[in-house]
Design a protein around this motif. Structure first.
Motif, short mmCIF file in Angstrom:
data_model
loop_
_atom_site.label_atom_id
_atom_site.label_comp_id
_atom_site.label_asym_id
_atom_site.label_seq_id
_atom_site.Cartn_x
_atom_site.Cartn_y
_atom_site.Cartn_z
N HIS A 113 10.97 -95.32 -22.38
CA HIS A 113 9.66 -94.99 -22.96
C HIS A 113 8.92 -96.21 -23.51
CE1 HIS A 113 7.65 -90.98 -24.33
NE2 HIS A 113 6.82 -91.78 -23.71
N ASP A 137 8.28 -84.81 -25.82
CA ASP A 137 9.45 -85.62 -26.18
C ASP A 137 10.35 -84.82 -27.13
OD1 ASP A 137 11.14 -87.90 -26.71
OD2 ASP A 137 9.38 -89.20 -26.58
N ASP A 141 9.25 -90.96 -31.64
CA ASP A 141 8.90 -92.32 -31.20
C ASP A 141 7.91 -93.01 -32.14
OD1 ASP A 141 10.66 -91.83 -29.16
OD2 ASP A 141 9.17 -91.88 -27.55
N TRP A 156 6.89 -96.83 -29.85
CA TRP A 156 5.60 -97.05 -29.16
C TRP A 156 4.48 -96.15 -29.68
CZ3 TRP A 156 3.13 -93.17 -26.74
CH2 TRP A 156 3.88 -92.02 -26.48
N ASP A 234 8.26 -87.61 -21.69
CA ASP A 234 9.65 -88.05 -21.83
C ASP A 234 10.52 -86.86 -21.40
OD1 ASP A 234 12.23 -88.60 -22.81
OD2 ASP A 234 11.45 -89.79 -24.48
#
Ligand code: MN
Ligand code: MN
Length: 312
Positions: A113, A137, A141, A156, A234
């Motif tokens: 990712h 996801d 993240d 990210w 994801d």
């Protein structure tokens, strides 16, 4: 359909699309980088596996949208990047991404990712405005560091918001459920976006049951002036029962049908591109994971093409 529809091809392209045709408006490109995974490596092998799985889709005529993306699609192969330091990889990827964005509407096959940050930087630069973001996801993240390093596959989203690449209020996360401190888990909510946890989605699979999610995404994109929307998928948003082949599996996740309902119902948003990341073929069984990824990319392409054909 060709006479030998299931034949194993030495030239492996998504849906058997012609390779490298700059005149075609839609393209698939692989980014086989997995230097930023935290648990099980292997996503570097995903582009090849997802392409191979897509061959099962034969002529690719979508039963809901009644379009065949193959007529508009090319496969431009894999980007070249060192599978070493993340910054060196992103530096190598950046000009290749920018060049492709000038030619096609793209579906990117990761890779882990961390590649999404390089992609969002390129879209932000090309479009001259921040994007709306739909993010499937198991993980938020939004950690502020990668086990002591500044960037990884779990930072990210935080970085994209900090850098102004995406519109916080038009950032929606779906399927989140991993362990994590509150600051990370709630980060997108705290900056004005929306996190739909996997728990909130349990038992909701039909368009009617998911209407609240669909309406909220539509409302947020509209409120952002119908900003260009980017989809990042994801594969670990899915329960490991549906996607065992991934680096950081989290039980208690979404079903393939649940994700498909959302992609189908949202197909007419102003999408500008997508990625599907974190497929790790070494841990896959019966190609469940690469089949799910291929189906998601095909559904996205079919939906976007159908929506654009319906426009006056
Ligand atoms: Mn992720
Ligand atoms: Mn994840």
């Amino acid at each position: 359909m060709s006479q030998h529809g299931f034949a194993y091809l030495s030239q492996n392209t998504f849906l058997k699309a012609p390779p490298g045709d700059a005149a075609r408006p839609f393209a698939v490109a692989g980014i086989p980088f997995d230097g930023a995974v935290t648990n099980r490596p292997g996503a570097r092998f995903a582009p090849d596996a997802i392409r191979r799985a897509s061959h099962m889709l034969c002529d690719g005529t979508h039963p809901l949208f009644d379009v065949a993306p193959l007529d508009w699609l090319t496969d431009v192969g894999d980007l070249v990047a060192p599978n070493t330091a993340l910054e060196a990889a992103r530096e190598a990827l950046q000009p290749q991404i920018a060049a492709l964005l000038g030619r096609h509407h793209l579906c990117w096959l990761g890779g882990d990712h961390s590649v999404t940050l390089a992609l969002l930087r390129a879209y932000r630069a090309r479009l001259g405005q921040p994007l709306a973001l739909v993010h499937f996801d198991a993980h938020c993240d939004t950690w502020v560091d990668h086990f002591g390093e500044p960037s990884g596959h779990g930072t990210w989203t935080y970085e994209a918001i900090q850098e102004g690449l995406v519109i916080p209020e038009a950032t929606v996360q779906i399927g989140i459920r991993s362990a994590g401190v509150r600051k990370a888990r709630e980060y997108v909510n705290d900056v004005g976006g929306r996190v739909f946890t996997a728990r909130e989605l349990r038992g909701r699979e039909s368009p009617e049951q998911l209407a609240g999610v669909i309406d909220e995404i539509r409302r947020r994109v509209a409120a952002a002036g119908n900003a260009p929307v980017y989809l990042t998928l994801d594969i670990d948003c899915l329960d490991p029962a549906f996607a065992p082949g991934t680096g950081t599996p989290e039980p208690g996740g979404m079903t393939t049908a649940q994700v498909l309902t959302l992609l189908e119902e949202l197909h007419d948003l102003p999408w500008v591109g997508m990625d599907c990341v974190e497929v790790a073929p070494p841990y896959d069984h019966a190609e469940l994971t690469s089949n799910a990824a291929a189906t998601f990319v095909w559904t996205y392409l079919s939906g976007v093409i159908a929506a654009r054909r319906q426009q006056p």
